[in-house]
Write a protein that holds these residues in place. Structure first.
Motif, PDB file in Angstrom:
ATOM      1  N   UNK A   1     -11.256 -10.772   1.447  1.00 43.12           N
ATOM      2  CA  UNK A   1     -11.165  -9.511   1.270  1.00 43.12           C
ATOM      3  C   UNK A   1     -11.436  -8.465   2.130  1.00 43.12           C
ATOM      4  N   UNK A   2     -12.708  -8.534   2.994  1.00 37.94           N
ATOM      5  CA  UNK A   2     -13.193  -7.510   3.752  1.00 37.94           C
ATOM      6  C   UNK A   2     -12.155  -7.525   5.135  1.00 37.94           C
ATOM      7  N   UNK A   3     -11.814  -8.807   5.479  1.00 33.24           N
ATOM      8  CA  UNK A   3     -10.599  -8.693   6.725  1.00 33.24           C
ATOM      9  C   UNK A   3      -9.466  -8.305   6.244  1.00 33.24           C
ATOM     10  N   UNK A   4      -8.923  -8.558   4.912  1.00 30.99           N
ATOM     11  CA  UNK A   4      -7.716  -8.260   4.626  1.00 30.99           C
ATOM     12  C   UNK A   4      -7.660  -6.377   4.191  1.00 30.99           C
ATOM     13  N   UNK A  13      -7.503  -4.660   7.191  1.00 28.18           N
ATOM     14  CA  UNK A  13      -5.959  -4.886   7.833  1.00 28.18           C
ATOM     15  C   UNK A  13      -5.021  -4.142   6.930  1.00 28.18           C
ATOM     16  N   UNK A  14      -5.351  -3.204   5.685  1.00 21.67           N
ATOM     17  CA  UNK A  14      -4.402  -2.738   4.886  1.00 21.67           C
ATOM     18  C   UNK A  14      -3.874  -3.806   3.955  1.00 21.67           C
ATOM     19  N   UNK A  15      -4.342  -4.729   3.804  1.00 23.88           N
ATOM     20  CA  UNK A  15      -3.614  -5.841   2.957  1.00 23.88           C
ATOM     21  C   UNK A  15      -4.318  -6.262   1.687  1.00 23.88           C
ATOM     22  N   UNK A  16      -5.156  -5.254   1.190  1.00 25.00           N
ATOM     23  CA  UNK A  16      -6.122  -5.709  -0.098  1.00 25.00           C
ATOM     24  C   UNK A  16      -5.800  -4.566  -1.123  1.00 25.00           C
ATOM     25  N   UNK A  17      -4.761  -3.925  -0.956  1.00 29.13           N
ATOM     26  CA  UNK A  17      -4.439  -2.859  -2.326  1.00 29.13           C
ATOM     27  C   UNK A  17      -4.578  -3.652  -3.514  1.00 29.13           C
ATOM     28  N   UNK A  18      -5.420  -3.563  -4.365  1.00 32.15           N
ATOM     29  CA  UNK A  18      -5.523  -4.368  -5.629  1.00 32.15           C
ATOM     30  C   UNK A  18      -4.463  -3.971  -6.779  1.00 32.15           C
ATOM     31  N   UNK A  65       0.716  -1.018   0.047  1.00 26.75           N
ATOM     32  CA  UNK A  65      -0.002  -0.103   0.141  1.00 26.75           C
ATOM     33  C   UNK A  65       0.980   1.313  -0.091  1.00 26.75           C
ATOM     34  N   UNK A  66       0.267   2.083  -0.484  1.00 25.80           N
ATOM     35  CA  UNK A  66       1.129   3.463  -0.354  1.00 25.80           C
ATOM     36  C   UNK A  66       1.548   4.016   0.951  1.00 25.80           C
ATOM     37  N   UNK A  67       2.818   4.328   1.042  1.00 24.77           N
ATOM     38  CA  UNK A  67       2.955   4.982   2.512  1.00 24.77           C
ATOM     39  C   UNK A  67       3.434   3.882   3.392  1.00 24.77           C
ATOM     40  N   UNK A  68       3.837   2.620   3.042  1.00 23.05           N
ATOM     41  CA  UNK A  68       4.400   1.628   3.716  1.00 23.05           C
ATOM     42  C   UNK A  68       5.629   1.004   2.981  1.00 23.05           C
ATOM     43  N   UNK A 105       3.320  -5.708   9.732  1.00 32.60           N
ATOM     44  CA  UNK A 105       3.180  -5.364  11.461  1.00 32.60           C
ATOM     45  C   UNK A 105       2.710  -6.517  11.869  1.00 32.60           C
ATOM     46  N   UNK A 106       3.195  -6.753  13.107  1.00 36.59           N
ATOM     47  CA  UNK A 106       2.695  -8.152  14.079  1.00 36.59           C
ATOM     48  C   UNK A 106       1.159  -8.422  14.038  1.00 36.59           C
ATOM     49  N   UNK A 107       0.307  -7.308  13.994  1.00 33.29           N
ATOM     50  CA  UNK A 107      -1.160  -7.416  13.934  1.00 33.29           C
ATOM     51  C   UNK A 107      -1.351  -7.986  12.731  1.00 33.29           C
ATOM     52  N   UNK A 108      -1.014  -7.378  11.676  1.00 36.99           N
ATOM     53  CA  UNK A 108      -1.057  -7.832  10.176  1.00 36.99           C
ATOM     54  C   UNK A 108      -0.708  -9.432  10.154  1.00 36.99           C
TER      55      UNK A 108
END
Lengths: 559, 198
Positions: free
Chosen positions: A393-396, A399-404, A343-346, A352-355
């Motif tokens: 997809x919703x969960x991801x 969590x910022x893990x679904x940038x297409x 994702x932009x900005x990372x 992260x541990x949470x991800x």
């Protein structure tokens, strides 16, 4: 996936004890800095810009949810709550304390993990295709052989102190997703007309200071001889590779110096002595290891799913994601999913541990408790039922893990660069971010189609800039950071090296230059033509012209 | 206290290892780095040095080049069982193999680890044992440290002159690092899958 037996477990436990004692002796002054260096490097421990960096092995990129949870736990307790997934499918911690490393290794050993040979002048972590075992076009599942090679290469006594690092990639597809042609040894498993399994062997490929595409040493080796054949290559290299100059010590230099014919002759001569020897693989051993990689208990599902189709029709964002991040699967009703770490900005590849914990949960709920790491630095859930994609997809997304953006311009391969790496000449992460910010319009990105942009902060090429459609290399010029742009590289079956377009740019100009290059592409593109195809069709001159303003003059690249 | 290990125990060293006279070796600068490796294939000793090389009485281990250049003179010493040969890290064992009918006429062969991180000796040792059938003492000399011993032994070394500033007693622990190696090598010559039902 592979589960350790008593022999595997004892070995990693013994390694923890050995490294604990080596660290103790170093801290007690019984080992000099020079003596400790190769020992710690063979355990993935660098002394870095800010702190030690620990590279944890993820053999052939395959992880269980339990292992990922442990990694999350380790980043929280011993680091700053995040880790960096690298282009070699490993996980790097940027802030561990040297004194803690033995404890971290003990934590890793408790979940069948280690940091063995993730660095140093030895055989490194074996890499492979992130879709191994699930891709529809697979010829041979490369994972059992990758595990066998992991075991063979672990503390191999003869190859513990090679002239230089040594990387092996394994592929079992007609399509090469493991980039075997730019590895020290590339192994492609294939079948002949009789259905027998063999290996095509490349050697002498590699990026770095002197990028070279590997050459075929053997078109066919029966699979039983893959280890002894690799040993023959390594023996020739260990004895005759240069050791006087670390920049010229990789096997690619030896292969070039001898020429592929002579190199092949020497390897074959060596192989003639060892063929059929003790390290010849047996069907029983292959079967034993392969049994760990048997297909999951897939449900019998229809080819399509109404709820999935409905969600896709109703939600354009979901539809966009399925287009870029969902991949075919050999089992009907299942798909492989890429969770974007871009994702932009990372910093590309950071999680992260949470991800990590969220991904571990997703893997448990929807993908048989496993996941993979791609060499493009993303995470893969390989076995998701169609009907669960919307939920994943919703969960991801939350969590910022679904940038297409998988396969698009902002899915940037990027090394840690000067922010973290003491080898780097220039920063990579801010360059990646400036490009991601410039191209943050997803619709536009989709329109541009597949573009691979790779950034390395130095000649070591951890960001694989040589094989990017667009490559960016950080260079040092009179103590300041500059960026050299190259075009036309590619990985896969048509692996090619990119060409530098001309003089380098200041950091603040890079996004502008990329925009100009994309502008030329958009103007020259015919239909849905891919960026790389346009570059190959029209050549570099139109791009140079736009970027430098005048018909391109021949200029020496700043290196 | 002896710093010599034979097999896996401290032992008395009966051999006199003869090195070339010390000459200051020019450091080389390459791409901004000081290169401390000896250039592959560098001639270590001139013909004069080899001709002048002193050969005291008793059991001696001489450089490969001295043996090759002064073979006639040294053959009686070899026959008397008091001559061994050592290799520099870039030399090829094939040169020694070609110089005798039976490699086992040498009671001891030594390999000099110019730097402990130079692993050429591992392949050379494995070849001496596995391909050329060498059965007598194979000795690691030079920059020999505890953390290589396990690998050296696996490759066929059975004698080790630990670096003078290190405790050989402590180094013996290095043999115990790993109980069950995965791969076949000289020592433990079958892979784990042939040694055990896994």
């Amino acid at each position: 996936m592979y589960r350790y037996d008593a022999y595997d477990q004892r070995l990693v436990d013994e390694r923890v004890a050995q490294f604990r004692d080596q660290t103790r002796r170093y801290l007690a002054g019984q080992l000099s800095e020079d003596e400790f260096r190769p020992l710690r490097l063979q355990n993935g421990l660098y002394i870095q810009r800010h702190a030690p960096m620990l590279r944890i092995a993820v053999p052939y990129g395959l992880l269980s949810s339990r292992q990922l949870r442990k990694l999350a736990d380790i980043t929280r307790r011993y680091d700053r709550g995040y880790g960096h997934f690298s282009t070699r499918q490993n996980l790097q911690l940027n802030w561990p304390k040297l004194e803690d490393v033995p404890d971290i290794l003990a934590e890793l050993a408790s979940v069948e993990m280690h940091a063995i040979q993730t660095s140093g002048n030895c055989i490194r972590n074996i890499t492979t295709d992130e879709f191994a075992g699930v891709t529809p076009d697979e010829v041979v599942d490369p994972r059992p052989i990758a595990e066998i090679l992991r075991q063979w290469s672990t503390f191999h006594p003869e190859f513990a102190l090679l002239p230089r690092k040594f990387k092996i990639a394994v592929n079992g597809n007609h399509e090469d997703r493991a980039v075997v042609r730019v590895h020290d040894i590339g192994l492609e498993f294939l079948r002949n007309e009789a259905g027998e399994v063999g290996v095509k062997v490349w050697a002498g490929g590699g990026l770095g200071r002197t990028p070279i595409i590997g050459e075929v040493v053997s078109e066919w080796i029966d699979w039983q001889h893959v280890i002894t054949y690799c040993e023959a290559i390594l023996r020739v290299y260990n004895r005759h590779g240069r050791r006087d100059n670390s920049y010229k010590a990789r096997i690619k230099i030896l292969v070039k110096a001898l020429g592929i014919e002579e190199f092949r002759r020497q390897v074959e001569a060596e192989f003639a002595h060892t063929k059929g020897g003790a390290m010849t693989l047996t069907q029983a051993e292959l079967d034993r290891v392969a049994a760990h990689f048997t297909p999951h208990p897939y449900a019998t599902l229809p080819e399509t799913d109404a709820s999935f189709e409905a969600a896709r029709a109703a939600d354009p964002a979901f539809a966009a994601w399925t287009k870029r991040c969902v991949h075919p699967h050999r089992v009907p009703g299942y798909r492989a999913v890429t969770l974007s770490l871009k994702p932009t900005g990372i910093a590309p590849g950071d999680a992260t541990a949470e991800q990590m914990e969220i991904v571990a949960n997703l893997a448990d709920e929807h993908s048989f408790g496993e996941l993979r790491i791609s060499h493009e630095q993303n995470l893969i859930l390989a076995d998701v039922p169609l009907a669960k994609l919307h939920e994943v997809w919703k969960t991801a997304r939350a969590a910022g893990l679904a940038t297409p953006n998988i396969g698009l311009l902002t899915d940037i391969i990027c090394c840690p660069g000067g922010d973290f790496c003491s080898l780097a000449n220039a920063k990579s992460i801010p360059i990646a971010q400036s490009i991601q910010e410039r191209f943050d319009n997803l619709d536009y990105l989709f329109d541009l189609g597949e573009i691979e942009l790779n950034i390395s902060g130095c000649m070591n090429s951890c960001g694989h800039h040589h094989v990017g459609h667009i490559g960016i290399l950080g260079v040092d010029k009179d103590g300041s950071e500059w960026y050299q742009i190259s075009l036309g590289g590619s990985q896969g079956n048509d692996t090619r090296l990119a060409q530098v377009i001309g003089r380098s740019f200041a950091a603040g100009d890079v996004a502008d230059v990329i925009e100009k290059i994309i502008g030329v592409f958009v103007e020259q593109r015919e239909g849905d033509e891919r960026f790389i195809d346009v570059v190959r069709r029209i050549g570099l001159d139109p791009f140079k012209h736009r970027v430098y303003g005048t018909p391109a003059k021949k200029e020496a690249a700043h290196v | 206290m002896s710093n010599f290990v034979k097999g896996t125990t401290l032992s008395a060293n009966e051999w006199n290892l003869l090195r070339y006279p010390v000459v200051a070796e020019a450091e080389q600068k390459q791409a901004g780095k000081t290169v401390i490796f000896k250039v592959t294939g560098t001639e270590a000793a001139s013909a004069e040095t080899i001709a002048a090389f002193a050969l005291p009485a008793g059991k001696i281990i001489v450089p490969l080049k001295v043996w090759l250049a002064r073979r006639e003179e040294l053959t009686p010493r070899l026959a008397a069982g008091e001559l061994g040969v050592w290799f520099e890290s870039f030399e090829l064992i094939e040169d020694l193999i070609a110089s005798v009918e039976d490699i086992n006429v040498f009671p001891v062969i030594a390999w000099d680890f110019v730097r402990f991180a130079d692993g050429r000796g591992f392949s050379s040792a494995a070849l001496l044992r596995q391909r050329y059938g060498y059965r007598n003492e194979l000795r690691a000399i030079g920059d020999v440290l505890r953390d290589q011993l396990f690998f050296m032994r696996r490759c066929g070394f059975d004698a080790y002159e630990l670096r003078a500033d290190r405790s050989a007693q402590d180094a013996l622990e290095g043999f115990k690092d790993f109980a069950e190696p995965y791969q076949a090598a000289v020592h433990v010559d079958q892979p784990v899958w042939r040694r055990h039902a896994r």
